[in-house]
Write a protein that holds these residues in place. Structure first.
Motif, short mmCIF file in Angstrom:
data_model
loop_
_atom_site.label_atom_id
_atom_site.label_comp_id
_atom_site.label_asym_id
_atom_site.label_seq_id
_atom_site.Cartn_x
_atom_site.Cartn_y
_atom_site.Cartn_z
N GLY A 74 2.25 70.69 9.89
CA GLY A 74 2.30 72.15 9.83
C GLY A 74 1.31 72.79 10.78
O GLY A 74 1.63 73.78 11.45
N LEU B 220 6.65 65.41 -1.67
CA LEU B 220 5.72 66.13 -0.79
C LEU B 220 4.56 65.19 -0.46
O LEU B 220 4.26 64.28 -1.20
N CYS C 60 3.09 73.14 1.43
CA CYS C 60 3.60 71.95 0.74
C CYS C 60 2.65 70.77 0.90
O CYS C 60 2.58 69.90 0.03
N GLY C 61 1.90 70.74 1.98
CA GLY C 61 0.92 69.68 2.18
C GLY C 61 -0.21 69.74 1.18
O GLY C 61 -0.78 68.70 0.81
N LEU D 160 5.11 74.01 5.71
CA LEU D 160 4.59 72.63 5.75
C LEU D 160 3.15 72.55 5.28
O LEU D 160 2.77 71.62 4.56
N MET E 239 2.17 66.47 5.55
CA MET E 239 2.71 67.77 5.94
C MET E 239 1.64 68.70 6.51
O MET E 239 1.95 69.59 7.28
#
Length: 104
Positions: A74, A66, A57-58, A54, A70
């Motif tokens: 995360g 995305l 991808c953030g 997470l 995230m």
């Protein structure tokens, strides 16, 4: 014997308390996001993998699907297993509580 109104009052109190919770509930192993809850793996490796994925991808939040949402999610998942992230989350929670408290 309790009447129906007493039972409804107790249920609404539980919902109010549950609506304010953020973090991982240790009893049910679910990620609590206010009134929403998401099941989390019981293994530490699984939670760490999801948290790192997470966060990574953030960082690509400018791409479609995305998002920058995230990153905090995360970090919230990682705060269950990493002491550094746990301390940061706790400091943020204390700061937020002090900020939200009415003056006087």
């Amino acid at each position: 014997m309790t009447n129906r109104n007493d039972r409804q009052g107790a249920g609404s109190d539980k919902r109010k308390v549950r609506a304010r919770r953020f973090g991982i509930d240790h009893a049910s192993h679910r990620l609590m996001l206010g009134a929403f809850s998401i099941g989390m793996p019981r293994s530490r490796v699984g939670r760490m993998t999801i948290g790192v994925a997470l966060v990574l991808c953030g960082f690509l939040g400018f791409l479609p699907i995305l998002g920058f949402w995230m990153l905090p999610l995360g970090l919230l998942v990682l705060s269950h297993d990493l002491p550094v992230a746990r301390r940061l989350r706790r400091r943020l929670a204390v700061w937020w509580h002090r900020r939200r408290r009415p003056a006087g």
